[in-house]
Write a protein that holds these residues in place. Structure first.
Motif, PDB file in Angstrom:
ATOM      1  N   VAL A 175       2.202   7.000 -16.909  1.00 26.31           N
ATOM      2  CA  VAL A 175       1.016   6.137 -17.026  1.00 26.31           C
ATOM      3  C   VAL A 175       1.305   4.755 -16.444  1.00 26.31           C
ATOM      4  CG1 VAL A 175      -0.515   4.964 -18.654  1.00 26.31           C
ATOM      5  CG2 VAL A 175       0.076   7.364 -19.008  1.00 26.31           C
ATOM      6  N   ILE A 176       2.515   4.225 -16.723  1.00 25.18           N
ATOM      7  CA  ILE A 176       2.892   2.914 -16.188  1.00 25.18           C
ATOM      8  C   ILE A 176       2.920   2.949 -14.666  1.00 25.18           C
ATOM      9  CG2 ILE A 176       4.768   1.222 -16.023  1.00 25.18           C
ATOM     10  CD1 ILE A 176       5.506   1.988 -18.919  1.00 25.18           C
ATOM     11  N   MET A 177       3.502   4.012 -14.102  1.00 23.41           N
ATOM     12  CA  MET A 177       3.570   4.132 -12.640  1.00 23.41           C
ATOM     13  C   MET A 177       2.177   4.215 -12.029  1.00 23.41           C
ATOM     14  SD  MET A 177       6.816   6.388 -11.386  1.00 23.41           S
ATOM     15  CE  MET A 177       6.552   7.795 -12.434  1.00 23.41           C
ATOM     16  N   LEU A 178       1.294   4.977 -12.662  1.00 25.45           N
ATOM     17  CA  LEU A 178      -0.075   5.089 -12.160  1.00 25.45           C
ATOM     18  C   LEU A 178      -0.777   3.732 -12.191  1.00 25.45           C
ATOM     19  CD1 LEU A 178      -1.136   8.438 -13.873  1.00 25.45           C
ATOM     20  CD2 LEU A 178      -0.899   8.054 -11.414  1.00 25.45           C
ATOM     21  N   PHE A 179      -0.586   2.980 -13.271  1.00 31.60           N
ATOM     22  CA  PHE A 179      -1.221   1.667 -13.410  1.00 31.60           C
ATOM     23  C   PHE A 179      -0.680   0.686 -12.366  1.00 31.60           C
ATOM     24  CE2 PHE A 179      -1.041  -2.644 -15.175  1.00 31.60           C
ATOM     25  CZ  PHE A 179      -2.395  -2.893 -15.333  1.00 31.60           C
ATOM     26  N   VAL A 180       0.653   0.594 -12.274  1.00 33.37           N
ATOM     27  CA  VAL A 180       1.275  -0.346 -11.328  1.00 33.37           C
ATOM     28  C   VAL A 180       0.951   0.043  -9.890  1.00 33.37           C
ATOM     29  CG1 VAL A 180       3.465  -1.281 -10.476  1.00 33.37           C
ATOM     30  CG2 VAL A 180       3.124  -0.948 -12.926  1.00 33.37           C
ATOM     31  N   GLY A 181       1.021   1.360  -9.586  1.00 32.66           N
ATOM     32  CA  GLY A 181       0.716   1.828  -8.240  1.00 32.66           C
ATOM     33  C   GLY A 181      -0.704   1.509  -7.833  1.00 32.66           C
ATOM     34  N   LEU A 182      -1.643   1.744  -8.740  1.00 33.80           N
ATOM     35  CA  LEU A 182      -3.052   1.454  -8.453  1.00 33.80           C
ATOM     36  C   LEU A 182      -3.267  -0.043  -8.245  1.00 33.80           C
ATOM     37  CD1 LEU A 182      -5.832   2.807  -8.206  1.00 33.80           C
ATOM     38  CD2 LEU A 182      -6.173   2.373 -10.647  1.00 33.80           C
ATOM     39  N   LYS A 183      -2.597  -0.866  -9.072  1.00 35.39           N
ATOM     40  CA  LYS A 183      -2.736  -2.311  -8.969  1.00 35.39           C
ATOM     41  C   LYS A 183      -2.191  -2.814  -7.628  1.00 35.39           C
ATOM     42  CE  LYS A 183      -1.839  -6.564 -11.568  1.00 35.39           C
ATOM     43  NZ  LYS A 183      -1.373  -7.348 -10.409  1.00 35.39           N
ATOM     44  N   MET A 184      -1.010  -2.305  -7.224  1.00 34.85           N
ATOM     45  CA  MET A 184      -0.419  -2.727  -5.949  1.00 34.85           C
ATOM     46  C   MET A 184      -1.292  -2.286  -4.776  1.00 34.85           C
ATOM     47  SD  MET A 184       3.693  -2.146  -6.425  1.00 34.85           S
ATOM     48  CE  MET A 184       4.078  -3.011  -4.897  1.00 34.85           C
ATOM     49  N   MET A 230       0.829  -1.205   0.000  1.00 36.34           N
ATOM     50  CA  MET A 230       0.000   0.000   0.000  1.00 36.34           C
ATOM     51  C   MET A 230       0.865   1.257   0.000  1.00 36.34           C
ATOM     52  SD  MET A 230      -3.114  -0.953   2.611  1.00 36.34           S
ATOM     53  CE  MET A 230      -3.788   0.703   2.503  1.00 36.34           C
ATOM     54  N   VAL A 231       1.929   1.258   0.822  1.00 32.30           N
ATOM     55  CA  VAL A 231       2.824   2.414   0.900  1.00 32.30           C
ATOM     56  C   VAL A 231       3.498   2.649  -0.442  1.00 32.30           C
ATOM     57  CG1 VAL A 231       4.961   3.287   1.924  1.00 32.30           C
ATOM     58  CG2 VAL A 231       3.241   2.224   3.384  1.00 32.30           C
ATOM     59  N   PHE A 232       4.047   1.570  -1.034  1.00 35.51           N
ATOM     60  CA  PHE A 232       4.755   1.725  -2.301  1.00 35.51           C
ATOM     61  C   PHE A 232       3.784   2.067  -3.430  1.00 35.51           C
ATOM     62  CE2 PHE A 232       7.134   0.709  -6.080  1.00 35.51           C
ATOM     63  CZ  PHE A 232       8.402   1.144  -5.759  1.00 35.51           C
ATOM     64  N   GLY A 233       2.591   1.429  -3.416  1.00 37.92           N
ATOM     65  CA  GLY A 233       1.586   1.744  -4.428  1.00 37.92           C
ATOM     66  C   GLY A 233       1.165   3.191  -4.363  1.00 37.92           C
ATOM     67  N   GLY A 234       0.958   3.708  -3.144  1.00 41.68           N
ATOM     68  CA  GLY A 234       0.605   5.112  -2.965  1.00 41.68           C
ATOM     69  C   GLY A 234       1.700   6.042  -3.448  1.00 41.68           C
ATOM     70  N   PHE A 235       2.954   5.649  -3.184  1.00 49.44           N
ATOM     71  CA  PHE A 235       4.087   6.450  -3.650  1.00 49.44           C
ATOM     72  C   PHE A 235       4.123   6.512  -5.177  1.00 49.44           C
ATOM     73  CE2 PHE A 235       8.422   6.258  -5.362  1.00 49.44           C
ATOM     74  CZ  PHE A 235       8.870   7.521  -5.009  1.00 49.44           C
ATOM     75  N   LEU A 236       3.901   5.364  -5.832  1.00 45.21           N
ATOM     76  CA  LEU A 236       3.890   5.349  -7.294  1.00 45.21           C
ATOM     77  C   LEU A 236       2.774   6.232  -7.853  1.00 45.21           C
ATOM     78  CD1 LEU A 236       4.580   1.626  -8.309  1.00 45.21           C
ATOM     79  CD2 LEU A 236       6.139   3.563  -8.421  1.00 45.21           C
TER      80      LEU A 236
END
Length: 278
Positions: free
Chosen positions: A263-272, A122-128
């Motif tokens: 866009v990739i960071m937003l997608f990966v962050g949201l997924k995590m 959650m922390v890393f996803g939020g950061f992304l």
């Protein structure tokens, strides 16, 4: 039976190494091309790669973060050498900032050790998500202040060291905006980011080794929380790929690349983030 076990383990180690060798080329390229820390891509990649290859889920994020930091030791040394040759590093500022960063990295590693994989995701996803938005919207701080005196500078280093170790990235993602906020020229701010990545990576990696060795869950292929085949694969590839990325940055427009990566960071962050919740 024993031969079968060792051949299976050897295949798994080789497979992790080869995957990371290929991915290390990508992270080296984007680091040189976009001027961002490879940990932004390395941590989610390892969190995805390692569990299907025998890594206990309970320690997958800890291992991903620790291994990411360990790879930054190699890339930081190369960057510091290049920046110092150009006279871009103010070693007086480094002297005051480094002790705080080292202390912060130590405590950041302990936080990671005691937090759950879900919370770390959650922390890393939020950061992304935040970093992806910042890159997509081109949000930059407005530098109006000068760097503070040694004590506040060291305290700031501690906070940045904790944050960087907590999510397994180099110093540039946090220290460059901090320097720009205090009216440090862009080239010097980037040089500081590369320089501060080294103590964060060293003290964070050492702490992760010690803490991982105390862990009761056996982790194949690791020294502490650092996965050796992943570390070697990413380090070797990124060391050769980063200069290519730097060369490309001076020859092609990077605006579209930055938007794509955002866009990739937003997608990966949201997924995590969503995966950790559900």
């Amino acid at each position: 039976m024993i031969l079968s076990f060792f051949s299976t383990q050897g295949f798994i180690v080789l497979e992790i190494f080869m995957y990371c060798l290929l991915f290390g080329s990508f992270t080296g390229l984007i680091s040189g091309l976009l001027g961002i820390g490879g940990g932004i891509a390395i941590v989610p990649f390892l969190a995805w790669l390692l569990p299907p290859h025998g890594m206990p889920v309970e320690t997958s994020m800890q291992t991903a973060i620790a291994t990411s930091l360990a790879t930054i030791i190699i890339t930081s040394l190369s960057a510091i050498y290049a920046q110092n040759k150009r006279g871009a590093i103010d070693w007086k500022v480094v002297k005051y900032f480094t002790p705080g960063i080292a202390i912060g990295a130590y405590f950041g590693a302990h936080l990671v050790h005691y937090l759950t994989t879900e919370l770390l995701s959650m922390v890393f996803g939020g950061f992304l998500l935040l970093n992806g938005l910042r890159m997509a919207l081109k949000l930059t701080p407005n530098p109006e202040r000068k760097l503070p005196s040694p004590l506040p500078l060291s305290l700031a280093g501690s906070v940045l060291g904790i944050l960087s170790t907590l999510i397994g990235i180099g110093g540039g993602t946090f220290t460059v905006p901090y320097m720009l906020l205090h009216n440090v020229p862009m080239k010097k701010a980037i040089a500081f980011g590369s320089t501060f990545g080294l103590p964060i990576a060293i003290f964070g990696a050492i702490s992760f080794i010690i803490l991982g060795l105390k862990n009761t869950i056996p982790i194949e292929g690791n020294i502490g929380y650092i996965n050796i085949p992943a570390f070697l694969g990413i380090s070797v590839a990124s060391l050769f790929a980063a200069p290519i990325g730097v060369h490309l940055a001076h020859t092609i427009p990077t605006g579209a690349m930055k938007k794509t990566f955002a866009v990739i960071m937003l997608f990966v962050g949201l997924k995590m983030f969503i995966s950790a919740i559900f």
